[in-house]
Design a protein around this motif. Structure first.
Motif: not given
Length: 669
Positions: A146, A149, A322, A326, A331, A344
Motif C-alpha cells: 500500500s 499515507t 494509526r 489507514l 496499520s 506509513y
C-alpha cells in the motif's frame, strides 16, 4: 571501492559459496536449494559495503581476503595447503567449522564476518532491483504494497560552495536528544541550525526493503562493530536518528536508575518532582499509546510463557498512532516494518514530532553533513566546522558561527567530536554502556511471522534487579530475514538453508543486559570513532542467566525447539530433553569473543553528567566543564546505563537541558 586482486576475489567468492552453497534436491520448485551465494553476487555486495566502512575495517577485511587467496590458508585450519578457490565444498565447509570454534579470536571473527554478511545479503537483498528470489521459499512477503499515507516533507539546506552560516544555536545531531532541544530553542525565538551527518528520506523514499534501508538509515550501513568484531552496534544515521529506526518502545527511566544517577553521581534534578514533568511533556507530544490492538505471535509467546512461569510481565507503551484513513489491520501489520523506515507515518518519530516543531518555528536543517570539529575560542564554543555535500554530491566546506553549540550526535560520535575538537577531560569517551544483547530463538508449531505487528509490546521485568540495580530485561525484536540470517547459528550450508526455511515459525526473545562495566570510544588514525567493548565477567553472568530464562519461557509457551545462537550451536527439544539436564549445558559453552551473537541498539554514557569534576565531563546542567556554551544533550550524558530502551530517557533529559540553556539565555522556561 576496495580493490581486490583476482586471487582474492576468487577466494572470497569460494568462501561465500561455502556459507551458502548450491545443493541438489529432487524437490526444488523455487530453485532455492540450487541457488548459491555467487548467484546473488554476494561477494560484490560485501566488498561494496566494506568500502564504505572505516579504514581499520577495510584493512581487516583486506587481510582476510589475502589469507583466503594463499595456500598458507591451510595452516589456519590444519587442512590442505591450498587457496580457498582450490578447495572442495566439503573442505571449505570444514574450514568454516574449524574457524568458528578456533582458539584464535581473529579466525572466529573471520568466520562470523563471512557468515553474517553472506547470510544477510542472500536473504535480505534484492536481485538486480527485483524481488529476492529466496523469499517465496522462506515465506517472507516483503514490504507491504500500500502507498504511504503520510509524508512530512522537509527542505534541508543545500550549500552550493564553501560558505559561512550564522545562528544563535547550532545542534549537532537530529535524533532523540537533538530534535527536542532544537524544537525547544527554536520555539523560544532562537535561530537554530540542525546538522545531521546522515541522509534525509521522506516517507515515499522509505522502501522498507531491509538491505536498502539498513544501508541508508543506519550508521555504517548497520555494520558498525567493536574493533575486535565481538559486538555489532545498531545506530541510526539519518534525519531523526534513532527515533526513525527504533522499535517504538517508550520506557521512562526506571526510578531506581534515577535514584542512582542522583545520589551516586550528584545530579539532584533526577529526583526533583519537576523532572517527572519532562517525561509528561515528552509522552504527550509523542502520543504515547498504552493501548494495544493485540500482540503479534512473537510477543504473545513471550507474554504467555513468562506468565505461565509466574514472571512479571508488562505491556510496553509505544509511540505509535494509526494515521487517519489507514486501515486498522493494515496499520497493525505495517508497524513491524518501521525499523526500515516508517513509510506509513504510524510511529511518532522525530520527523513527525520535534523536528517538525523545530522547522515550523524557523529552524533550518543541514543533512549529509559531518561536523569535523567544534570551533573554540577563549574557552567558549563559537560554532562548528563541517563538510557537507552539494546537489551533485561533491564535498563542500561550511562553517557555522553560533553563540552556543549543542552536541547530540550519540554516545559513539559525540565523544569523538569532542576529542577531535581538543577537549581533554580523561573521562570523555570512557564508560560506554551498550546494553549488550543476545537472542534465543524458538521454533513454534504455528505461524509467527515476526515481521508483522507491534515490534515490541511485551516485556518480562522479573530479573531487572538481580544484583542491586543490575540484571536484564527479556523483550522481542522485529525480525526480518536479513537479521535472522545474521543471528542464526551456522553448522553447515545445508543446515543453514534448512533452518532459514522455517523462519516464519520462529519467535526470538532478546536478553537485554544492564551493563555495569563499560567500554570506551577512541579516535582511530583517521580521527574517527573507534569502539572498544567487551562484556565483563559480571555482566556475562546476568546474560547467561537471561539466556536460560528465555529458554524456559519458550518452552512454557509451547516451542517445539529452542536454539542458543552460538557458534557451538545448542538446541533444546522439550519432547526429548529435560530442562534440568539442558540448562547446565549453556554455562559449559565458551562465551569468549566472537563465539555467539551479540549486538547493541543502545549506546550510552561516554560524556557523563554529574557533580564531580574528576569523574564527570558534563555539569548537571548539561554544559561541558572545559568549554563555556558547549552542551551535550543525548545518551552520552547518562551517568550509567539506563536499564531500559533509552529513547524516552534521552528525550526527557534533552528537554531538561533545553530549559537550562533557556535559563542561561534569560528566556522564560
Amino acid at each position: 571501492m576496495l580493490k581486490l586482486s583476482d586471487k582474492e576475489w576468487k577466494g572470497l567468492r569460494a568462501m561465500c559459496d561455502a556459507v551458502i552453497p548450491a545443493i541438489e534436491k529432487a524437490d526444488d520448485p523455487d530453485g532455492y536449494w540450487a541457488r548459491k551465494a555467487s548467484d546473488m553476487k554476494i561477494a560484490e555486495r560485501i566488498v561494496e559495503l566494506v568500502s564504505q566502512l572505516s579504514v581499520g575495517e577495510q584493512e581487516k577485511f583486506k587481510k582476510l581476503c589475502r589469507t583466503l587467496s594463499t595456500p598458507l590458508l591451510g595452516l589456519t585450519w590444519l587442512g590442505a595447503l591450498k587457496s580457498a578457490d582450490r578447495l572442495s565444498l566439503e573442505q571449505r565447509t570444514r574450514l568454516l567449522q574449524r574457524w568458528s570454534k578456533s582458539p584464535l579470536a581473529d579466525l572466529r571473527n573471520g568466520f562470523n564476518s563471512l557468515k553474517k554478511l553472506t547470510g544477510f545479503f542472500f536473504y535480505a537483498g534484492l536481485l538486480d532491483g527485483q524481488r529476492n528470489p529466496n523469499w517465496s521459499a522462506i515465506n517472507y512477503p516483503g514490504p507491504l504494497k500500500s502507498p504511504p499515507t503520510s509524508d512530512e516533507a522537509f527542505q534541508p539546506l543545500r550549500v552550493p560552495a564553501s560558505t559561512q552560516l550564522a545562528c544563535d544555536v547550532v545542534i549537532v545531531g537530529s535524533g532523540a536528544g537533538g530534535s527536542v532541544v532544537a524544537a525547544q530553542l527554536a520555539e523560544a525565538g532562537q535561530k537554530v541550525i540542525i546538522v545531521e551527518k546522515g541522509c534525509y528520506l521522506n516517507r515515499k523514499q522509505m522502501t522498507q526493503h531491509e538491505e536498502e534501508m539498513l544501508g541508508q538509515l543506519y550508521d555504517s550501513q548497520a555494520a558498525l562493530n567493536a574493533v575486535d568484531g565481538n559486538i555489532t552496534v545498531l545506530a541510526g544515521s539519518c534525519l531523526g536518528g534513532g527515533t526513525t529506526i527504533n522499535w517504538a518502545g517508550a520506557f521512562r527511566t526506571p526510578d531506581f536508575v534515577l535514584e542512582e544517577w542522583a545520589k551516586e553521581h550528584g545530579n539532584p534534578h533526577f529526583l526533583d518532582p519537576e523532572y517527572q514533568k519532562c517525561f509528561e511533556f515528552i509522552e504527550q507530544r509523542n502520543h504515547i499509546d498504552r493501548q494495544l490492538l493485540r500482540h503479534n505471535p512473537q510477543n504473545q509467546a513471550l507474554a504467555d510463557g513468562a506468565e505461565a512461569l509466574g514472571y512479571l510481565t508488562k505491556i510496553i507503551p509505544r509511540n505509535s498512532r494509526r494515521p487517519e484513513g489507514l486501515d486498522e489491520e493494515f496499520s497493525w501489520k505495517a508497524e513491524g516494518f518501521s525499523p526500515h523506515g516508517d513509510s506509513y507515518g504510524i510511529k511518532q518519530d522525530g520527523l513527525k514530532t520535534f523536528l517538525s516543531d523545530a522547522v515550523q518555528a524557523g529552524a533550518e536543517i543541514l543533512v549529509d553533513t559531518e561536523v569535523r570539529r567544534i570551533d573554540i575560542r577563549d574557552g567558549q564554543a563559537r560554532g562548528v566546522s563541517a563538510v557537507t555535500k552539494d546537489e551533485l554530491g561533491r564535498p563542500v566546506e561550511v562553517k557555522i558561527r553560533a553563540n552556543r553549540v549543542v552536541v547530540a550526535a550519540g554516545a559513539i560520535h559525540t565523544p569523538a567530536l569532542l576529542l577531535r575538537s581538543g577537549l581533554q577531560h580523561p573521562e570523555i569517551g570512557r564508560n560506554l554502556y551498550l546494553h549488550p544483547t543476545t537472542a534465543v530463538s524458538g521454533l513454534y508449531p504455528h505461524p509467527v511471522e515476526s515481521w508483522y505487528g507491534p515490534m515490541m509490546s511485551a516485556v518480562c521485568d522479573e530479573f531487572i534487579q538481580l544484583d542491586g540495580n543490575h540484571g536484564f530485561k527479556i523483550e522481542t525484536p522485529p525480525a526480518h530475514p536479513g537479521l535472522m540470517a545474521t543471528a542464526m547459528s551456522w553448522e553447515s550450508g545445508e543446515q543453514y538453508k534448512r533452518e532459514m526455511l522455517d523462519i516464519s515459525r520462529v519467535a526470538s526473545f532478546i536478553v537485554l543486559t544492564r551493563d555495569k562495566i563499560g567500554g570506551q570510544v577512541r579516535l582511530d588514525k583517521k580521527q574517527q570513532a573507534e569502539i572498544r567493548y567487551r562484556v565483563s565477567d559480571y555482566d556475562r553472568k546476568h546474560m547467561l542467566r537471561g539466556i536460560g530464562e528465555a529458554v524456559r519461557i519458550h518452552a512454557a509457551a509451547g516451542a517445539e525447539r529452542v536454539s542458543i545462537l552460538h557458534n557451538g550451536a545448542l538446541h533444546f527439544d522439550p519432547k526429548q530433553q529435560q530442562l534440568s539436564d539442558f540448562l547446565p549445558q549453556i554455562d559449559k559453552l565458551s562465551w569468549t569473543l566472537n563465539r555467539y551473537f551479540l549486538a547493541s541498539a543502545h549506546q550510552m554514557g561516554t560524556c557523563r553528567m554529574g557533580a564531580s569534576a574528576e569523574r564527570h565531563p558534563l555539569q548537571p546542567d548539561g554544559q561541558l566543564r572545559e568549554v563555556r556554551h558547549l552542551y551535550v544533550a543525548d545518551t552520552s550524558a547518562f551517568p550509567s546505563a539506563s536499564g531500559a530502551n533509552p529513547m524516552l530517557s534521552a528525550q526527557a533529559l534533552a528537554y531538561y537541558i533545553a530549559q537550562q540553556i533557556k535559563a542561561g539565555l534569560k528566556i522564560a522556561v
